[in-house]
Scaffold this motif. Structure first.
Motif, PDB file in Angstrom:
ATOM      1  N   ALA A  24       0.843  -1.199   0.000  1.00 12.54           N
ATOM      2  CA  ALA A  24       0.000   0.000   0.000  1.00 12.54           C
ATOM      3  C   ALA A  24       0.874   1.243   0.000  1.00 12.54           C
ATOM      4  N   ILE A 175      -6.091  -6.868   5.654  1.00 13.37           N
ATOM      5  CA  ILE A 175      -6.678  -6.858   4.304  1.00 13.37           C
ATOM      6  C   ILE A 175      -7.743  -7.946   4.190  1.00 13.37           C
ATOM      7  N   THR A 180      -9.693  -3.900   0.957  1.00 14.16           N
ATOM      8  CA  THR A 180      -8.660  -2.965   0.521  1.00 14.16           C
ATOM      9  C   THR A 180      -9.131  -1.520   0.639  1.00 14.16           C
ATOM     10  N   HIS A 184      -4.210   0.866  -1.507  1.00 13.50           N
ATOM     11  CA  HIS A 184      -3.583  -0.419  -1.790  1.00 13.50           C
ATOM     12  C   HIS A 184      -3.229  -0.544  -3.273  1.00 13.50           C
ATOM     13  N   LEU A 190      -1.670  -9.161  -2.609  1.00 13.72           N
ATOM     14  CA  LEU A 190      -2.054  -8.594  -1.314  1.00 13.72           C
ATOM     15  C   LEU A 190      -2.198  -9.636  -0.213  1.00 13.72           C
TER      16      LEU A 190
END
Length: 202
Positions: A24, A175, A180, A184, A190
């Motif tokens: 992020a 997350i 998100t 991000h 992720l």
């Protein structure tokens, strides 16, 4: 002890980035032109210093450098051009901001793109070898940390005041739980469940 310069005859700028491996936030880069006479035994790769040491040295660098500037590339741009290209673009933007035009560039890492025809050298682990690159690493790191601390005030559930957006267990668990944010990098892995590849093209 770090080397003061690569070429003593030229105005030389050191470049480095921070935040390339984060999930992020923007990627930051800095460019620094130090006087040829500059010496500071405390200056080192930002990753080898404490936060207090980094911020103390930031003040020294900003006071004593002939020129310095920071460049930023947003998460949206990162997703569009990939993080490798974004890191180089951030360095180009930092160079754009210098009030002194360098004649030679020394860049941390092994990938770069030509900048206005100025000769350059890439240096693997250069932030632990040259003062100007180390100075750039400190500016990039501290300004990005300030930015992530600000984002933490908006999205406290991700722990960005601690992990600065890096892929820690805490960050990935948040997350998974909360989803998100606009900060991000949506092309990144992720949740740690897939691989990504980068190409050098922007």
């Amino acid at each position: 002890m770090l080397l003061p310069y690569m070429d003593s005859q030229l105005v030389e700028a050191g470049c480095d980035e921070a935040g390339r491996g984060c999930l992020a936030g923007a990627v930051y880069a800095a460019a620094v032109v130090l006087p040829k006479t500059f010496r500071n035994e405390a200056l080192n790769d930002s990753k080898q210093l404490t936060a207090g040491q980094r911020y103390g040295l930031r003040g020294v660098i900003e006071r004593e450098a002939l020129a310095w500037a920071v460049g930023v590339v947003s998460p949206e741009e990162i997703d569009r051009i990939n993080i490798l290209n974004a890191s180089i673009l951030a360095m180009h933007r930092a160079l754009d901001g210098l009030k002194v035009r360098p004649q030679h560039l020394i860049v941390d890492g092994n990938r770069f793109k030509p900048y206005h025809g100025i000769p350059y050298h890439t240096v693997v682990k250069g932030d632990g070898k040259y003062l100007a690159i180390a100075a750039a690493s400190i500016l990039a790191k501290t300004y990005r940390d300030d930015y992530m601390d600000g984002l933490h005030q908006v999205y406290p559930q991700y722990g960005w005041d601690r992990n600065k957006g890096y892929p820690t267990k805490e960050h990935r668990a948040a997350i998974a739980r909360y989803g998100t944010t606009p900060c991000h990098r949506m092309t990144f892995n992720l949740l740690g469940t897939r691989e990504t590849q980068l190409s050098l093209d922007f």
